[in-house]
Design a protein around this motif. Structure first.
Motif, mmCIF file in Angstrom:
data_model
loop_
_atom_site.group_PDB
_atom_site.id
_atom_site.type_symbol
_atom_site.label_atom_id
_atom_site.label_comp_id
_atom_site.label_asym_id
_atom_site.label_seq_id
_atom_site.Cartn_x
_atom_site.Cartn_y
_atom_site.Cartn_z
ATOM 1 N N ASP A 104 -0.606 10.176 -5.802
ATOM 2 C CA ASP A 104 -0.057 9.438 -4.657
ATOM 3 C C ASP A 104 0.737 10.364 -3.744
ATOM 4 N N GLU A 137 -1.715 6.914 -8.672
ATOM 5 C CA GLU A 137 -0.409 7.275 -9.209
ATOM 6 C C GLU A 137 -0.264 8.785 -9.362
ATOM 7 N N ARG A 192 8.313 3.507 -13.192
ATOM 8 C CA ARG A 192 7.334 2.497 -12.753
ATOM 9 C C ARG A 192 7.533 2.163 -11.280
ATOM 10 N N CYS A 193 7.545 3.206 -10.466
ATOM 11 C CA CYS A 193 7.913 3.060 -9.055
ATOM 12 C C CYS A 193 7.024 2.084 -8.289
ATOM 13 N N ARG A 194 5.760 2.053 -8.622
ATOM 14 C CA ARG A 194 4.849 1.161 -7.895
ATOM 15 C C ARG A 194 5.241 -0.310 -8.057
ATOM 16 N N HIS A 195 5.899 -0.639 -9.179
ATOM 17 C CA HIS A 195 6.106 -2.047 -9.513
ATOM 18 C C HIS A 195 7.564 -2.481 -9.478
ATOM 19 N N GLN A 246 0.817 -1.212 0.000
ATOM 20 C CA GLN A 246 0.000 0.000 0.000
ATOM 21 C C GLN A 246 0.854 1.268 0.000
ATOM 22 N N ALA A 267 0.071 4.459 -1.955
ATOM 23 C CA ALA A 267 -0.521 4.036 -3.222
ATOM 24 C C ALA A 267 -2.039 4.203 -3.178
ATOM 25 N N TYR A 319 5.052 2.625 -1.569
ATOM 26 C CA TYR A 319 6.178 2.231 -2.409
ATOM 27 C C TYR A 319 7.264 3.304 -2.358
ATOM 28 N N HIS A 377 5.044 8.110 -13.205
ATOM 29 C CA HIS A 377 6.388 7.707 -12.785
ATOM 30 C C HIS A 377 7.067 6.955 -13.926
ATOM 31 N N CYS A 428 9.957 5.762 -4.047
ATOM 32 C CA CYS A 428 9.926 6.543 -5.284
ATOM 33 C C CYS A 428 11.133 7.479 -5.345
#
Length: 302
Positions: free
Chosen positions: A162, A159, A118-121, A97, A136, A99, A115, A101
């Motif tokens: 966020d 995103e 692809r910071c979330r992943h 929940q 997130a 991340y 981003h 960055c």
């Protein structure tokens, strides 16, 4: 009207002394808690040591004391709560929940908030790379019944919006700390300026992520300077003059639409607050921001 579990709060940031807009919010929050025979807390949101000072803390507390806006509970300092914030961040990271960055604000602006990394992943950040931690969000429509403005609805965009919950310097962010402490202190009702309205949808999702119910919100209009800007430290709002607390309180009541009698300013702080408690009517609050009304200088009779 009695609600024994009502808990409100006033939570200034010590980047400078209180100004008139701060007093208006503090007084409205104080009187709402009093109307519900509830608890009123004071919390110092000292999260940024680069911008804050002990002098500002002292001046804020002195101003509250001069205006007899007293809390019956110990004042909380967020600078003493780092362990609690870090524990929540670790929990959110572990559950996906939040991340890490490394993107700069400039990079995000260039990509319309997206981003490029692809910071979330991404699985890891290269060693030595500074990074912020972001919450997130989910794409959603946030809805709530504001106690002054009525039904509110905001679109929350994953995103793109966020929020940072820990800055690259390691400092904990307002968006995280305010929710963590409101949950911990049992705050049920929040009176705050309408400039914070847009953060409500983000905070709702943080409450959900922490398995907590969100409070009731009461967004009051902000006070503007003569240029139409919100009174704030950034717009160089003058500090409250603690030598004239009675006049300040009467002006604040006027800004809150309470129509105090003209002779009230001749009384004491206790007299003004007693009148305010007896006559507080939230339905009189204005719905729109207004310019600060400066007191009329006394007439000279030479």
């Amino acid at each position: 009207m009695t609600s024994p579990h009502y808990c409100g709060r006033f939570a200034p940031s010590p980047t400078g002394p209180l100004h008139f807009g701060s007093l208006v919010t503090a007084l409205a929050s104080f009187l709402e808690a009093d109307r519900h025979q509830g608890t009123w807390l004071v919390r110092i949101e000292d999260l940024d040591p680069l911008r804050e000072s002990q002098e500002a803390v002292d001046r804020i507390l002195t101003s509250l004391d001069a205006h007899q806006l007293h809390t019956a509970t110990p004042i909380r300092f967020q600078s003493q709560r780092h362990d609690a914030y870090q524990a929540v961040i670790e929990r959110l990271l572990a559950t996906g929940q939040a991340y890490r960055c490394p993107c700069s604000r400039k990079e995000l602006q260039a990509n319309n908030g997206h981003h490029s990394e692809r910071c979330r992943h991404r699985e890891a950040i290269p060693a030595g790379t500074p990074f912020a931690v972001r919450f997130a969000l989910r794409d959603a429509v946030a809805e709530w019944q504001d106690r002054l403005l009525g039904h509110q609805q905001l679109i929350v965009r994953a995103e793109l919006e966020d929020p940072v919950i820990q800055r690259k310097e390691g400092f904990y962010a307002y968006q995280l700390a305010v929710v963590v402490d409101d949950i911990d202190q049992g705050v049920t009702d929040i009176v705050r300026g309408s400039d914070l309205l847009a953060t409500t949808g983000h905070q709702q999702q943080l409450y959900q992520a922490l398995d907590a119910s969100w409070p009731s919100w009461f967004h009051i209009p902000v006070i503007l300077n003569q240029a139409g800007q919100k009174l704030s430290k950034q717009t160089h709002a003058p500090a409250l003059d603690d030598r004239q607390p009675t006049d300040n309180l009467v002006r604040a009541l006027t800004a809150l639409g309470q129509q105090p009698p003209a002779n009230l300013a001749k009384g004491t702080v206790t007299t003004v607050l007693d009148w305010a408690r007896a006559h507080w009517q939230p339905d009189r609050l204005p719905r729109h921001s207004q310019c600060e009304q400066h007191p009329t200088p006394p007439q000279r009779h030479d």
